[in-house]
Design a protein around this motif. Structure first.
Motif, mmCIF file in Angstrom:
data_model
loop_
_atom_site.group_PDB
_atom_site.id
_atom_site.type_symbol
_atom_site.label_atom_id
_atom_site.label_comp_id
_atom_site.label_asym_id
_atom_site.label_seq_id
_atom_site.Cartn_x
_atom_site.Cartn_y
_atom_site.Cartn_z
ATOM 1 N N UNK A 121 -13.054 6.290 -9.650
ATOM 2 C CA UNK A 121 -14.042 6.206 -9.297
ATOM 3 C C UNK A 121 -14.554 5.156 -7.839
ATOM 4 N N UNK A 122 -13.435 4.383 -7.668
ATOM 5 C CA UNK A 122 -13.346 3.886 -6.506
ATOM 6 C C UNK A 122 -14.028 2.189 -7.105
ATOM 7 N N UNK A 123 -14.051 2.032 -8.478
ATOM 8 C CA UNK A 123 -13.977 0.439 -8.832
ATOM 9 C C UNK A 123 -13.038 0.072 -8.794
ATOM 10 N N UNK A 124 -12.919 -1.177 -8.864
ATOM 11 C CA UNK A 124 -11.983 -2.646 -8.791
ATOM 12 C C UNK A 124 -11.340 -2.581 -9.561
ATOM 13 N N UNK A 125 -10.473 -2.338 -10.580
ATOM 14 C CA UNK A 125 -9.887 -2.835 -11.992
ATOM 15 C C UNK A 125 -9.344 -4.478 -11.703
ATOM 16 N N UNK A 126 -8.293 -4.560 -10.782
ATOM 17 C CA UNK A 126 -7.683 -5.850 -10.455
ATOM 18 C C UNK A 126 -7.278 -5.960 -8.318
ATOM 19 N N UNK A 127 -7.386 -6.974 -7.888
ATOM 20 C CA UNK A 127 -7.244 -7.429 -6.333
ATOM 21 C C UNK A 127 -7.040 -8.957 -6.236
ATOM 22 N N UNK A 128 -5.666 -8.603 -6.018
ATOM 23 C CA UNK A 128 -5.017 -10.020 -4.615
ATOM 24 C C UNK A 128 -5.263 -9.855 -3.288
ATOM 25 N N UNK A 129 -5.015 -11.442 -2.804
ATOM 26 C CA UNK A 129 -4.473 -11.476 -1.492
ATOM 27 C C UNK A 129 -3.619 -12.286 -1.175
ATOM 28 N N UNK A 130 -1.871 -12.194 0.001
ATOM 29 C CA UNK A 130 -1.102 -12.749 0.331
ATOM 30 C C UNK A 130 -0.962 -12.441 1.736
ATOM 31 N N UNK A 131 -0.505 -14.015 2.259
ATOM 32 C CA UNK A 131 -0.148 -14.383 3.370
ATOM 33 C C UNK A 131 0.461 -12.629 3.681
ATOM 34 N N UNK A 132 0.568 -12.193 5.278
ATOM 35 C CA UNK A 132 1.521 -11.978 5.615
ATOM 36 C C UNK A 132 2.581 -12.254 5.925
ATOM 37 N N UNK A 133 2.950 -13.050 6.672
ATOM 38 C CA UNK A 133 3.809 -13.673 7.389
ATOM 39 C C UNK A 133 4.228 -13.141 8.178
ATOM 40 N N UNK A 134 3.488 -12.539 9.773
ATOM 41 C CA UNK A 134 3.865 -11.384 10.153
ATOM 42 C C UNK A 134 4.779 -11.937 11.588
ATOM 43 N N UNK A 135 5.185 -13.059 11.281
ATOM 44 C CA UNK A 135 6.637 -13.525 12.052
ATOM 45 C C UNK A 135 8.128 -13.198 11.161
ATOM 46 N N UNK A 136 7.981 -12.677 9.928
ATOM 47 C CA UNK A 136 9.174 -12.596 9.270
ATOM 48 C C UNK A 136 9.331 -10.884 9.412
ATOM 49 N N UNK A 137 10.747 -11.040 8.910
ATOM 50 C CA UNK A 137 10.920 -9.200 8.864
ATOM 51 C C UNK A 137 10.059 -8.357 7.533
ATOM 52 N N UNK A 138 10.185 -7.166 7.840
ATOM 53 C CA UNK A 138 8.491 -6.295 7.237
ATOM 54 C C UNK A 138 9.260 -5.743 6.109
ATOM 55 N N UNK A 139 10.693 -5.806 5.676
ATOM 56 C CA UNK A 139 11.260 -5.841 4.238
ATOM 57 C C UNK A 139 11.262 -7.415 3.132
ATOM 58 N N UNK A 176 3.662 -2.293 15.936
ATOM 59 C CA UNK A 176 1.990 -3.103 16.665
ATOM 60 C C UNK A 176 2.037 -4.320 16.929
ATOM 61 N N UNK A 177 0.636 -4.753 17.526
ATOM 62 C CA UNK A 177 0.457 -5.796 18.637
ATOM 63 C C UNK A 177 0.642 -7.369 18.224
ATOM 64 N N UNK A 178 0.516 -7.203 15.935
ATOM 65 C CA UNK A 178 -0.254 -8.866 15.898
ATOM 66 C C UNK A 178 0.592 -8.894 14.303
ATOM 67 N N UNK A 179 1.818 -8.099 14.839
ATOM 68 C CA UNK A 179 3.482 -8.146 13.380
ATOM 69 C C UNK A 179 4.421 -8.062 14.117
ATOM 70 N N UNK A 180 4.623 -8.494 13.763
ATOM 71 C CA UNK A 180 6.752 -8.658 14.897
ATOM 72 C C UNK A 180 7.147 -7.952 14.052
#
Length: 198
Positions: free
Chosen positions: A30-48, A91-95
């Motif tokens: 139904x789209x109700x959030x059961x759990x959520x979180x955030x973290x820094x992307x560190x766009x300058x580091x490898x995607x892996x 992507x322009x904002x991710x290396x």
């Protein structure tokens, strides 16, 4: 901790990859959030490295739920993500260059994975669960590290033949203006995004 004796309920994982910060969570049908979180992307580091951190956090989040869940699908919104290929493409904002997000996530999470541009994902979410409920024609604009847009016409998301239709952030606003991460000059994103305004 979830109770392994209980029958797992259906759930989905949502991931929003941003140039600065990434958000993720587990939601019910139904789209109700059961759990959520955030973290820094560190766009300058490898995607892996990013996807390894992300999947570790998601599995820990799933384990911490009070009831067990069966993950039925994973939705990923990201800059320059292509619905047709399942890849993030320079992507322009991710290396990161080009990254096969669908394959990477499916190798760690046993569920179908759908990948699309982050603004397109937001437009679908707003149409289904949010402020655009009942609307058949609208434009959604996202402001963050970059500027994104999603176009919905007759209730259908407009992706174009290559998956990159409706990229308002890279419309030239000022010819010869500021250098954009996409390589062009004067893109709207270089003035109207959070980064551009700063």
């Amino acid at each position: 901790m979830s109770d392994p004796e209980k029958t797992p309920s259906d759930a989905f994982i949502g991931i929003d990859i941003g140039g600065t910060e990434s958000k993720f969570g587990i939601v019910d049908p139904a789209g109700q959030v059961m759990a959520s979180d955030t973290m820094p992307t560190h766009a300058d580091k490898p995607a892996e490295a990013f996807f390894e951190r992300l999947c570790e956090r998601l599995m820990a989040m799933r384990k911490a739920l009070s009831d067990p869940v069966s993950i039925r699908g994973v939705g990923v919104g990201a800059p320059n993500a292509n619905f047709y290929t399942g890849k993030i493409e320079t992507p322009p904002n991710l290396s990161w260059g080009t990254v096969d997000v669908k394959t990477i996530i499916q190798s760690r999470i046993d569920a179908p994975v759908a990948v699309t541009n982050d603004a397109n994902a937001t437009a679908i979410g707003e149409m289904r669960f949010g402020a655009a409920g009942g609307m058949k024609n609208f434009i959604l604009i996202t402001l963050g590290t970059g500027l994104g847009s999603g176009f919905v016409v007759n209730g259908e998301l407009v992706c174009g033949h290559d998956g990159f239709a409706g990229e308002m952030g890279h419309v030239t606003a000022i010819p010869g203006g500021r250098r954009c991460g996409c390589g062009k000059r004067g893109c709207l994103e270089t003035y109207a995004s959070a980064t551009g305004l700063t």
